[in-house]
Design an enzyme around this catalytic site. Sequence first.
Site, PDB file in Angstrom:
ATOM      1  CB  THR A 138      45.666  41.266  34.715  1.00 37.08           C
ATOM      2  OG1 THR A 138      45.893  41.189  33.316  1.00 37.08           O
ATOM      3  CG2 THR A 138      44.677  42.508  34.834  1.00 37.08           C
ATOM      4  CG  ASP A 151      45.389  49.326  32.206  1.00 37.73           C
ATOM      5  OD1 ASP A 151      45.895  48.557  33.212  1.00 37.73           O
ATOM      6  OD2 ASP A 151      44.252  49.298  31.734  1.00 37.73           O
ATOM      7  CE  LYS A 181      44.991  45.786  37.569  1.00 39.47           C
ATOM      8  NZ  LYS A 181      43.633  45.149  37.754  1.00 39.47           N
ATOM      9  CB  THR A 182      42.277  52.347  36.307  1.00 41.03           C
ATOM     10  OG1 THR A 182      42.929  51.574  35.407  1.00 41.03           O
ATOM     11  CG2 THR A 182      42.397  53.791  35.452  1.00 41.03           C
ATOM     12  NE  ARG A 222      36.147  47.394  35.475  1.00 46.44           N
ATOM     13  CZ  ARG A 222      37.330  47.320  34.745  1.00 46.44           C
ATOM     14  NH1 ARG A 222      37.779  46.236  33.988  1.00 46.44           N
ATOM     15  NH2 ARG A 222      38.334  48.188  35.174  1.00 46.44           N
TER      16      ARG A 222
END
Length: 343
Positions: free
Chosen positions: A164, A115, A70-71, A223
């Site tokens: 999230t 975020d 997302k980032t 990640r």
Amino acid sequence: MSEQTPQRGVGPAVMGDDSQYDLTLRPSRFDDFIGQRKITDNLRVYVQAARRRGGPLDHVLLCGPPGLGKTTLSLILGQEMGVNVATASGPAIEHKGQLAALLTKLEPCDVLFVDEIHRLSSVVEENLYTAVEDFRLDVVQGDGPYASTLQLPLSPFTLVGATTRTGLLTSPMLSRFGIVERLDYYPPEDLAQVVLRSAKLLEISVDPAAALEIARRGRGTPRIVNRLLRRARDFAEVLGDGVIHEAMAKQALDRLDVDAAGLDEMDRRLLRVIVEHYKGGPVGIDTLSAALSEPRDTLEDVYEPYLLQQGFLARTARGRVVTDRACEHLGLPKPTRRQESLF
């Protein structure tokens, strides 16, 4: 933007190994972004349309579990638009003064990335409504009968929010996003490409079979596979010849307690507690939290999504239930659940 906004979470305490390499491995263009093809193709169209109009991109909300990009996508949007990206975190914007400081620094078509946007305070969120709709910020001066409202004009900008937990967003906030995209877990084939790309950037020798083995155990999350790749590199350099073969990848991942399904020790412990202590369930989330000494939010946001998606765990109205697949994976006998009488 004349001043560069400090990156979120770049303090000495958190700039460890993972954060440092995340900056290295993060793609900067859509062409370099692996996976989520439908989402990236749509975003590419939206960016091209906005650039042809010469205006800002519509406000974007990116949803999904942590670690899926997302980032990264928010930074790519700014790069593809050719504008600056100011980053912030929802809990860090404590009052409207901090929000005003962020918004007034934005230049036309810039991107403001927030975020965990669902954790904005109600006061900040309400002040954000007029900013994203009318590109102005209302500031109240004075008290009582002498109070007046000062309207600060803002440059047209794009708000990109990441969350999230979409369900915690208020309806007024959710309705103000013109583009809503949900990222899902990656298939092993895409994660293997992520591993090979990261290995090339980090100058690590990885066999395709080893990359696929790491991808299978990566919980569908880029990640995580990047972290597993770096740990496998450590084992290969100390215990091998520096090359990550399939056997070395399996040895490293086994020593990290990551099994063939991507479950770590905490995942297996959660499933075992339900099977061994509560006959397979159902059991309430608060009871599990106390039994495992883990916060409820951690269980719901970190461990449960993958277990649910892979079919190891089920949610019912009465609580969590372990599936037959989980018992087979753990080598445990299937629990015999007693049917309770209504009387």
